[in-house]
Design a protein around this motif. Structure first.
Motif, PDB file in Angstrom:
ATOM      1  N   ASN A  30       0.761  -0.891   0.427  1.00  0.00           N
ATOM      2  CA  ASN A  30       0.095   0.308   0.233  1.00  0.00           C
ATOM      3  C   ASN A  30       1.131   0.942   0.110  1.00  0.00           C
ATOM      4  O   ASN A  30       0.834   1.806   1.176  1.00  0.00           O
ATOM      5  N   VAL A  31       1.531   1.758  -1.228  1.00  0.00           N
ATOM      6  CA  VAL A  31       2.361   2.801  -1.205  1.00  0.00           C
ATOM      7  C   VAL A  31       1.372   3.990  -1.310  1.00  0.00           C
ATOM      8  O   VAL A  31       0.516   4.193  -2.695  1.00  0.00           O
ATOM      9  N   VAL A  32       1.163   4.915  -0.597  1.00  0.00           N
ATOM     10  CA  VAL A  32       0.111   5.930  -0.356  1.00  0.00           C
ATOM     11  C   VAL A  32       0.391   7.150  -0.789  1.00  0.00           C
ATOM     12  O   VAL A  32      -0.429   8.485  -1.348  1.00  0.00           O
ATOM     13  N   ALA A  33       1.691   7.387  -0.930  1.00  0.00           N
ATOM     14  CA  ALA A  33       2.743   8.407  -2.213  1.00  0.00           C
ATOM     15  C   ALA A  33       4.071   8.490  -1.980  1.00  0.00           C
ATOM     16  O   ALA A  33       4.424   7.289  -1.971  1.00  0.00           O
ATOM     17  N   VAL A  34       4.070   9.240  -2.904  1.00  0.00           N
ATOM     18  CA  VAL A  34       5.888   8.937  -3.639  1.00  0.00           C
ATOM     19  C   VAL A  34       6.152  10.486  -3.782  1.00  0.00           C
ATOM     20  O   VAL A  34       5.733  11.235  -3.765  1.00  0.00           O
ATOM     21  N   VAL A  35       7.498  10.344  -2.793  1.00  0.00           N
ATOM     22  CA  VAL A  35       8.253  11.734  -2.640  1.00  0.00           C
ATOM     23  C   VAL A  35       9.068  11.676  -3.479  1.00  0.00           C
ATOM     24  O   VAL A  35      10.037  10.489  -3.588  1.00  0.00           O
ATOM     25  N   THR A  36       9.723  12.846  -4.525  1.00  0.00           N
ATOM     26  CA  THR A  36      10.830  12.685  -5.280  1.00  0.00           C
ATOM     27  C   THR A  36      10.929  14.424  -6.017  1.00  0.00           C
ATOM     28  O   THR A  36      10.500  15.591  -5.221  1.00  0.00           O
ATOM     29  N   MET A  37      12.339  14.470  -6.368  1.00  0.00           N
ATOM     30  CA  MET A  37      12.631  16.042  -6.662  1.00  0.00           C
ATOM     31  C   MET A  37      11.698  16.902  -7.804  1.00  0.00           C
ATOM     32  O   MET A  37      11.602  16.093  -8.068  1.00  0.00           O
ATOM     33  N   PRO A  38      12.079  17.912  -7.521  1.00  0.00           N
ATOM     34  CA  PRO A  38      10.989  18.812  -8.357  1.00  0.00           C
ATOM     35  C   PRO A  38      11.892  18.512  -9.677  1.00  0.00           C
ATOM     36  O   PRO A  38      12.703  18.054 -10.143  1.00  0.00           O
TER      37      PRO A  38
END
Length: 323
Positions: A30-38
């Motif tokens: 259950n991956v609820v969000a992904v954070v990555t570089m702009p």
């Protein structure tokens, strides 16, 4: 807790991080969000924005994407907290502030491309190959203040062949990272995971793996053959080891160690960096204890090419010198 119930926020940016995200998504976690570089400005005028490989995968699979400029930004921290993640998984991302990595109840795990405590830092794969290591691997650990020093959860090892370069080792570790991340998350879900403080690993000396800059990549020909050979493959294909010829930069991507023979004896008494060539098929360079045959290179302003192709289009003066 089940894998469907465990709420995961994933953080990563380059290709290396895509495999672990894919393993979690395709494994039903259950991956609820992904954070990555702009998105990165591209093109001559920076008018085109290029999303990171992790963002591209996330968008294709309908995942929520967050791209904060600053990880301590109150708006981002608030949005992250609202996700109520149980666990954060980090692969090839930025250094996180404590307010971020300490947020989930199970903490934040990082998959690092080395056998910690060896090669802590930004370029572990490069430095392992540059230093002639015969083994490397992937480590999962819990994040804490100091970079890459958290308690180890698990490790997986692979050999480094003498024919490997950074690209081949990177691709092997990328796959292993995905497998190890899933294994580590499973151990957290079923409560079987254990941690080992890195300070308790007495038989391994901590090793730095600092960021590599252009000047880091310059070849010092006043070195033994094996050391230069490892240096070249440890930077190939990117960012590439380089030297100069006639004041212009030359990138070197592939080489072969040469044992002493009649041909190498021709330059045995010359200074390191001296070039010997038949003008058709080989380009040989003197080191402190032998020679290297250069196989693939790129002259400044030219395309990457095999040595034979280069020699068809140019004539080297006798006893030219790489420096």
């Amino acid at each position: 807790m089940t894998k469907e119930a465990l709420r995961i926020v994933y953080m990563g940016t380059p290709d290396f991080a895509v495999e672990s995200l894919r393993s979690l998504v395709e494994g039903g976690y259950n991956v609820v969000a992904v954070v990555t570089m702009p998105d990165k400005p591209m093109g001559r005028h920076g008018s085109v924005l290029q999303p990171s490989p992790v963002k591209q995968y996330a968008v294709e699979h309908g995942l929520k994407v967050m791209q904060p400029e600053k990880l301590k930004d109150p708006t981002f921290v608030g949005e992250l907290r609202a996700l109520k993640a149980d666990l954060q998984v980090v692969v090839a991302f930025r250094m996180l502030p404590e307010i971020v990595w300490s947020m989930p109840q199970y903490g934040t795990i990082n998959a690092h491309a080395s056998l910690l405590p060896k090669y802590r830092g930004a370029a572990p794969i490069n430095w392992a190959v540059i230093n002639g290591e015969t083994e490397t691997g992937v480590t999962t650990f819990l994040l804490k203040h100091e970079i890459d020093t958290g308690d180890i959860i698990d490790q997986v090892r692979i050999p480094i062949a003498e024919s490997d370069n950074v690209e081949t080792v990177h691709d092997k570790l990328m796959v292993l990272s995905g497998q190890l991340v899933v294994k580590t998350v499973d151990s957290i879900i079923d409560g079987t995971f254990k941690t080992t403080p890195q300070d308790d690993i007495k038989d391994v000396e901590p090793t730095p793996a600092p960021k590599i800059f252009r000047e880091t990549c310059r070849i010092d020909w006043n070195q033994p053959t094996k050391k230069i050979y490892d240096f070249i493959r440890g930077l190939s294909p990117y960012p590439a080891a380089w030297t100069t010829l006639g004041g212009k930069a030359v990138k070197i991507y592939d080489s072969t160690k040469i044992i002493q023979n009649a041909q190498t004896a021709q330059i045995a008494q010359n200074a390191p960096g001296t070039i010997l060539s038949d003008g058709k098929t080989y380009l040989r360079v003197k080191t402190t204890d032998g020679c290297l045959d250069i196989l693939t290179l790129q002259l400044e302003g030219k395309k990457k090419m095999p040595v034979a192709d280069l020699l068809r289009g140019m004539q080297l003066p006798e006893k030219s010198l790489f420096c």
